[in-house]
Write a protein that holds these residues in place. Sequence first.
Motif, PDB file in Angstrom:
ATOM      1  N   ALA A 118       0.847  -1.194   0.000  1.00 40.16           N
ATOM      2  CA  ALA A 118       0.000   0.000   0.000  1.00 40.16           C
ATOM      3  C   ALA A 118       0.883   1.245   0.000  1.00 40.16           C
ATOM      4  O   ALA A 118       0.502   2.292  -0.519  1.00 40.16           O
ATOM      5  N   THR A 173     -10.076   1.183   5.354  1.00 39.86           N
ATOM      6  CA  THR A 173     -10.403   2.265   4.428  1.00 39.86           C
ATOM      7  C   THR A 173      -9.250   3.243   4.531  1.00 39.86           C
ATOM      8  O   THR A 173      -8.950   3.739   5.624  1.00 39.86           O
ATOM      9  N   VAL A 197      -9.167   3.910  -0.930  1.00 42.19           N
ATOM     10  CA  VAL A 197      -9.314   2.496  -1.245  1.00 42.19           C
ATOM     11  C   VAL A 197      -9.876   1.764  -0.025  1.00 42.19           C
ATOM     12  O   VAL A 197      -9.666   2.185   1.113  1.00 42.19           O
ATOM     13  N   TRP A 232      -9.977  -2.115   1.488  1.00 40.70           N
ATOM     14  CA  TRP A 232      -9.427  -3.464   1.369  1.00 40.70           C
ATOM     15  C   TRP A 232      -9.876  -4.322   2.535  1.00 40.70           C
ATOM     16  O   TRP A 232      -9.864  -3.884   3.674  1.00 40.70           O
ATOM     17  N   ARG A 233     -10.216  -5.580   2.252  1.00 37.12           N
ATOM     18  CA  ARG A 233     -10.470  -6.576   3.306  1.00 37.12           C
ATOM     19  C   ARG A 233      -9.211  -7.424   3.419  1.00 37.12           C
ATOM     20  O   ARG A 233      -8.741  -7.979   2.430  1.00 37.12           O
ATOM     21  N   ARG A 251      -0.745  -8.948  -3.582  1.00 34.14           N
ATOM     22  CA  ARG A 251      -2.167  -8.853  -3.939  1.00 34.14           C
ATOM     23  C   ARG A 251      -2.991  -9.975  -3.308  1.00 34.14           C
ATOM     24  O   ARG A 251      -4.198  -9.856  -3.163  1.00 34.14           O
ATOM     25  N   TYR A 260      -5.051  -9.259   0.325  1.00 32.59           N
ATOM     26  CA  TYR A 260      -6.289  -8.489   0.519  1.00 32.59           C
ATOM     27  C   TYR A 260      -7.245  -8.656  -0.653  1.00 32.59           C
ATOM     28  O   TYR A 260      -6.863  -9.063  -1.747  1.00 32.59           O
ATOM     29  N   GLU A 261      -8.498  -8.307  -0.379  1.00 34.01           N
ATOM     30  CA  GLU A 261      -9.534  -8.219  -1.402  1.00 34.01           C
ATOM     31  C   GLU A 261      -9.873  -6.745  -1.533  1.00 34.01           C
ATOM     32  O   GLU A 261     -10.146  -6.076  -0.542  1.00 34.01           O
ATOM     33  N   ASP A 262      -9.840  -6.237  -2.756  1.00 37.45           N
ATOM     34  CA  ASP A 262     -10.136  -4.822  -2.990  1.00 37.45           C
ATOM     35  C   ASP A 262     -11.638  -4.635  -3.074  1.00 37.45           C
ATOM     36  O   ASP A 262     -12.286  -5.127  -3.989  1.00 37.45           O
ATOM     37  N   LEU A 263     -12.193  -3.923  -2.094  1.00 39.75           N
ATOM     38  CA  LEU A 263     -13.629  -3.668  -2.042  1.00 39.75           C
ATOM     39  C   LEU A 263     -13.986  -2.283  -2.559  1.00 39.75           C
ATOM     40  O   LEU A 263     -15.156  -1.880  -2.518  1.00 39.75           O
ATOM     41  N   THR A 264     -12.989  -1.554  -3.047  1.00 37.39           N
ATOM     42  CA  THR A 264     -13.200  -0.194  -3.535  1.00 37.39           C
ATOM     43  C   THR A 264     -14.230  -0.215  -4.652  1.00 37.39           C
ATOM     44  O   THR A 264     -14.127  -1.025  -5.572  1.00 37.39           O
ATOM     45  N   ALA A 321     -13.566  -1.012  -8.485  1.00 38.76           N
ATOM     46  CA  ALA A 321     -12.428  -1.926  -8.656  1.00 38.76           C
ATOM     47  C   ALA A 321     -12.889  -3.124  -9.467  1.00 38.76           C
ATOM     48  O   ALA A 321     -14.029  -3.565  -9.359  1.00 38.76           O
TER      49      ALA A 321
END
Length: 95
Positions: A18, A55, A63, A65-66, A81, A84-88, A91
């Motif tokens: 990040a 957040t 962004v 991320w979970r 990568r 995390y899972e990108d929840l943005t 995305a």
Amino acid sequence: MNGLERQRIDKWLFFARAVKSRSLAAKLVQAGHVRLNREKIDQAAQLVKPGDVLTMKLERGVVVWRILLPGTRRGPFPEARTLYEDLTSGAEPGA
């Protein structure tokens, strides 16, 4: 649950790529640019675990991320990568 499940947020942010350094991760958190499960945090030593949602206000925008896994090292982007899972919103799914 073992002790490896939780990790300092500054370390995790560095491993997840990040930010470019752990000190920049600490500054990002201390400046109030990171929320953990919707709560504003300001301690770089804050512990995070899989399932937590971050957040973050980064240079490239906000962004979400979970966290999926704790990091073990700062590897190449494809490895980072997987942490995390990108929840943005906006995305690309599954990327």
